[in-house]
Design an enzyme around this catalytic site. Structure first.
Site, PDB file in Angstrom:
ATOM      1  N   LYS A   1       7.521 -29.811   3.089  1.00 34.20           N
ATOM      2  CA  LYS A   1       8.631 -30.285   3.926  1.00 34.20           C
ATOM      3  C   LYS A   1       9.184 -31.584   3.348  1.00 34.20           C
ATOM      4  O   LYS A   1       8.407 -32.473   2.971  1.00 34.20           O
ATOM      5  CB  LYS A   1       8.154 -30.526   5.365  1.00 34.20           C
ATOM      6  CG  LYS A   1       7.776 -29.226   6.077  1.00 34.20           C
ATOM      7  CD  LYS A   1       7.495 -29.486   7.545  1.00 34.20           C
ATOM      8  CE  LYS A   1       6.876 -28.269   8.194  1.00 34.20           C
ATOM      9  NZ  LYS A   1       7.833 -27.350   8.804  1.00 34.20           N
TER      10      LYS A   1
ATOM     11  N   ARG B   1       0.793  -1.225   0.000  1.00 33.25           N
ATOM     12  CA  ARG B   1       0.000   0.000   0.000  1.00 33.25           C
ATOM     13  C   ARG B   1       0.829   1.280   0.000  1.00 33.25           C
ATOM     14  O   ARG B   1       0.430   2.273  -0.550  1.00 33.25           O
ATOM     15  CB  ARG B   1      -0.870  -0.027   1.265  1.00 33.25           C
ATOM     16  CG  ARG B   1      -2.185   0.655   1.090  1.00 33.25           C
ATOM     17  CD  ARG B   1      -3.009   0.473   2.336  1.00 33.25           C
ATOM     18  NE  ARG B   1      -2.987  -0.912   2.811  1.00 33.25           N
ATOM     19  CZ  ARG B   1      -3.236  -1.259   4.067  1.00 33.25           C
ATOM     20  NH1 ARG B   1      -3.495  -0.365   4.972  1.00 33.25           N
ATOM     21  NH2 ARG B   1      -3.232  -2.533   4.419  1.00 33.25           N
TER      22      ARG B   1
ATOM     23  N   LYS C   1      -2.606 -19.901   3.363  1.00 32.96           N
ATOM     24  CA  LYS C   1      -3.592 -20.096   4.422  1.00 32.96           C
ATOM     25  C   LYS C   1      -3.569 -18.935   5.418  1.00 32.96           C
ATOM     26  O   LYS C   1      -2.557 -18.257   5.471  1.00 32.96           O
ATOM     27  CB  LYS C   1      -3.375 -21.436   5.112  1.00 32.96           C
ATOM     28  CG  LYS C   1      -2.276 -21.411   6.191  1.00 32.96           C
ATOM     29  CD  LYS C   1      -2.177 -22.715   6.888  1.00 32.96           C
ATOM     30  CE  LYS C   1      -2.704 -22.689   8.302  1.00 32.96           C
ATOM     31  NZ  LYS C   1      -1.914 -21.957   9.286  1.00 32.96           N
TER      32      LYS C   1
ATOM     33  N   HIS D   1      -2.651 -28.631   8.264  1.00 33.90           N
ATOM     34  CA  HIS D   1      -1.412 -29.422   8.330  1.00 33.90           C
ATOM     35  C   HIS D   1      -1.649 -30.853   8.829  1.00 33.90           C
ATOM     36  O   HIS D   1      -1.206 -31.824   8.208  1.00 33.90           O
ATOM     37  CB  HIS D   1      -0.389 -28.751   9.247  1.00 33.90           C
ATOM     38  CG  HIS D   1      -0.107 -27.319   8.900  1.00 33.90           C
ATOM     39  ND1 HIS D   1      -0.048 -26.866   7.606  1.00 33.90           N
ATOM     40  CD2 HIS D   1       0.144 -26.231   9.677  1.00 33.90           C
ATOM     41  CE1 HIS D   1       0.227 -25.565   7.604  1.00 33.90           C
ATOM     42  NE2 HIS D   1       0.344 -25.158   8.850  1.00 33.90           N
TER      43      HIS D   1
ATOM     44  N   HIS E   1       2.131 -25.382   3.810  1.00 35.72           N
ATOM     45  CA  HIS E   1       3.593 -25.480   3.733  1.00 35.72           C
ATOM     46  C   HIS E   1       4.126 -26.796   4.289  1.00 35.72           C
ATOM     47  O   HIS E   1       5.230 -27.202   3.972  1.00 35.72           O
ATOM     48  CB  HIS E   1       4.285 -24.261   4.350  1.00 35.72           C
ATOM     49  CG  HIS E   1       4.378 -24.295   5.846  1.00 35.72           C
ATOM     50  ND1 HIS E   1       3.354 -23.906   6.666  1.00 35.72           N
ATOM     51  CD2 HIS E   1       5.378 -24.672   6.677  1.00 35.72           C
ATOM     52  CE1 HIS E   1       3.724 -24.036   7.931  1.00 35.72           C
ATOM     53  NE2 HIS E   1       4.949 -24.510   7.964  1.00 35.72           N
TER      54      HIS E   1
ATOM     55  N   GLU F   1       4.631 -27.423  19.319  1.00 37.40           N
ATOM     56  CA  GLU F   1       5.522 -26.268  19.252  1.00 37.40           C
ATOM     57  C   GLU F   1       5.838 -25.826  20.664  1.00 37.40           C
ATOM     58  O   GLU F   1       4.981 -25.888  21.550  1.00 37.40           O
ATOM     59  CB  GLU F   1       4.838 -25.122  18.519  1.00 37.40           C
ATOM     60  CG  GLU F   1       4.548 -25.433  17.068  1.00 37.40           C
ATOM     61  CD  GLU F   1       3.950 -24.233  16.363  1.00 37.40           C
ATOM     62  OE1 GLU F   1       4.712 -23.488  15.738  1.00 37.40           O
ATOM     63  OE2 GLU F   1       2.731 -24.038  16.463  1.00 37.40           O
TER      64      GLU F   1
HETATM   65  C1  BG6 Z   1       1.620 -22.077  10.535  1.00 38.25           C
HETATM   66  C2  BG6 Z   1       0.813 -21.633  11.732  1.00 38.25           C
HETATM   67  O1  BG6 Z   1       0.768 -22.529   9.515  1.00 38.25           O
HETATM   68  O2  BG6 Z   1       2.488 -23.133  10.919  1.00 38.25           O
HETATM   69  C3  BG6 Z   1       1.714 -21.220  12.871  1.00 38.25           C
HETATM   70  O3  BG6 Z   1      -0.006 -20.541  11.370  1.00 38.25           O
HETATM   71  C4  BG6 Z   1       2.713 -22.314  13.203  1.00 38.25           C
HETATM   72  O4  BG6 Z   1       0.959 -20.905  14.040  1.00 38.25           O
HETATM   73  C5  BG6 Z   1       3.416 -22.777  11.930  1.00 38.25           C
HETATM   74  O5  BG6 Z   1       3.650 -21.819  14.137  1.00 38.25           O
HETATM   75  C6  BG6 Z   1       4.279 -24.004  12.201  1.00 38.25           C
HETATM   76  O6  BG6 Z   1       5.044 -24.273  11.081  1.00 38.25           O
HETATM   77  P1  BG6 Z   1       6.432 -25.027  11.216  1.00 38.25           P
HETATM   78  O7  BG6 Z   1       6.867 -25.232   9.822  1.00 38.25           O
HETATM   79  O8  BG6 Z   1       7.329 -24.118  12.009  1.00 38.25           O
HETATM   80  O9  BG6 Z   1       6.146 -26.282  11.958  1.00 38.25           O
END
Ligand code: BG6
Length: 486
Positions: free
Chosen positions: A176, A43, A142, A234, A172, A210
């Site tokens: 991996k 923007r 996403k 995921h 994503h 995490e």
């Molecule tokens: C994202 C989530 O899609 O994936 C995050 O929005 C999360 O909250 C992340 O931390 C985890 O990805 P990775 O690759 O670090 O396991």
């Protein structure tokens, strides 16, 4: 191949945190096709030079090995351009079209790294200025909606401008290397296939843990929660890769058809089973990695009485001949004891034990992170005589370990690097089709609905633990235990 990669949300978090470092790595490894331009769109008013300086600054926050040297960045940044756009103004899309047409690159990839509520508007505008020809692909990051209805609305808007094969939905996790290895393990090796079924497998556990909290994303996270953030996409994508039937080929649609069948076979939830089979939790203050950390409700931008879940554990089944009755346990959470993403396939124990001691079962651990590898847990005799020379030795657990980072030290590329290169090359295998995505929303919807009117809220758990005790009870009820409790 000449390309234009256009990043909407060009100054946003995703762009500088993930996309630019991935593009830089691809460039550094000579994987980015020559003759490309990367255009960031946002923007505010900036020149190309100012944008390059902005990205250079941000690179200092990327891990050391991935940081560019000054001279490298100077060369990489020649690819970077910047354009100011007001996404609500048709004239600005005309301007963008002019910029693209002036060069007529063979491939144009439009990466929407903006808030998803803008996706419909952006796609419609791109369609109306004709920036949707057959050489154009749109990549959608996403979260794609926050429930089935909003996901359908986005998909309809995307479909009004782009054909399905032009729309690349990113998850994503599919980028991996470990996830690609899951395909290789199952469909490149005949060894496990005869065992990959209810007769040999007792239960499957998918853990995406995490140790980080919600950080500065409190406002986003509070509108999202762990179910939408990690399970709907995921965790379910991993489940489909584990449970799918062998596809007839490695073509994108052959794979996605099989994944969709798995999603359609998932046992649907109802009000009763949500209560029984789904545990939601929220972290309280605790210790993580030897450091005191705040509870979720104390995090920045989180409302004081939030019921948002930072942890989910659930039990489901895949209702088909291969998997009938086998529990699939899915679990994810923030501020857990470790950063650990893995799939554990627990096999059944021997039907008739002849060795002393409790019979233990074999398991296959597919590790996604922090390491990327496979562990096959077996039982072996040490070769001694056992206690007091009695000749009754108990078997000992041993494992065959495969570390893919060591086995393939040079060829591995990161998830976003892989997905961006696939998007440029038009390889669709690792992107999610709209019907898969909608089916996943359909499946989580009864849980969302139940929670929306449930006043009890999530169960507390101490930061640095493995979640609320109810998560262990969920698995123990079937006579099983999470991997770390076995
Ligand atoms: C994202 C989530 O899609 O994936 C995050 O929005 C999360 O909250 C992340 O931390 C985890 O990805 P990775 O690759 O670090 O396991």
């Amino acid at each position: 191949m000449s390309f234009d990669l256009i990043l909407f949300g060009g100054t946003g978090d995703l762009t500088w945190r993930k996309l630019m470092p991935a593009l830089f790595q691809a460039w550094r490894h000579n994987k980015l096709p020559g003759g490309g331009r990367i255009l960031a769109v946002a923007r505010d008013e900036r020149s190309d030079e100012q944008y390059r300086a902005f990205i250079r600054e941000r690179f200092f926050e990327v891990e050391a090995a991935k940081q560019p040297k000054q001279e490298e960045f100077a060369r990489f940044s020649e690819l970077l351009h910047y354009r100011r756009m007001d996404l609500s103004k048709p004239a600005d899309y005309e301007g963008l079209k002019g910029w693209v047409d002036a060069r007529a690159a063979e491939t144009v990839v439009l990466f929407l790294a903006t808030s998803p509520h803008l996706f419909p508007q952006i796609c419609q505008q791109l369609g109306s200025v004709g920036l949707n020809g057959p050489h154009v692909r749109v990549v959608l990051e996403k979260p794609l909606g926050h429930d089935l209805q909003s996901a359908q609305e986005i998909n309809r808007a995307v479909a009004s401008a782009f054909k399905e094969q032009q729309a690349l939905r990113i998850d994503h996790y599919l980028g991996k290397p470990a996830v690609q290895n899951l395909s290789a393990l199952r469909f490149g090796n005949a060894l496990f296939e005869p065992l990959w079924r209810r007769e040999s497998i007792s239960n499957i556990q998918i853990t995406l843990a995490e140790s980080i909290g919600v950080g500065t994303r409190g406002d986003f996270y509070d509108r999202t929660g762990a179910l939408r953030d990690m399970i709907q996409n995921h965790a379910l994508q991993l489940l489909t890769m584990i449970a799918m039937e062998p596809p007839p080929s490695n073509d994108a649609d052959a794979i996605r058809d099989e994944k969709l069948k798995v999603l359609k076979s998932l046992k649907p939830f109802n009000a009763e089973t949500v209560v029984r089979d789904v545990v939601r939790g929220q972290y309280r203050a605790g210790m993580v990695d030897g450091r005191k950390v705040a509870g979720y409700l104390e995090e920045e931008k989180v409302p004081a009485h939030s019921h948002c879940e930072t942890f989910v554990a659930l039990r489901t089944e895949v209702q088909n001949w291969r998997w009938a009755g086998v529990p699939f346990y899915l679990r994810t959470g923030k501020r857990l004891a470790a950063r650990e993403a893995q799939i554990v396939v627990n096999f059944r124990p021997v039907p008739h034990p002849i060795f002393p001691g409790a019979a233990r079962a074999n398991k296959l651990v597919i590790k996604l992170q922090p390491e990327d590898g496979l562990e096959l847990h077996l039982l072996a005799a040490k070769g001694g005589l056992g206690p007091g020379g009695s000749g009754t030795e108990q078997l000992s657990p041993v494992s065959l370990d495969l570390d893919f980072d060591k086995a393939f030290p040079t060829d591995r590329i990161g998830a976003y690097e892989r997905l961006l290169l696939d998007a440029l090359a038009g390889r669709l295998n690792l992107f999610v089709r709209s019907d898969e995505q909608e089916q996943a929303w359909k499946w989580v919807e009864p849980i969302l609905k139940h929670w929306a009117q449930d006043t009890e809220g999530p169960r507390p758990y101490v930061a640095g633990s493995w979640g609320p005790p109810a998560a262990s009870a969920l698995v123990a009820r079937d006579g099983h235990a999470w991997a770390e409790e076995q």
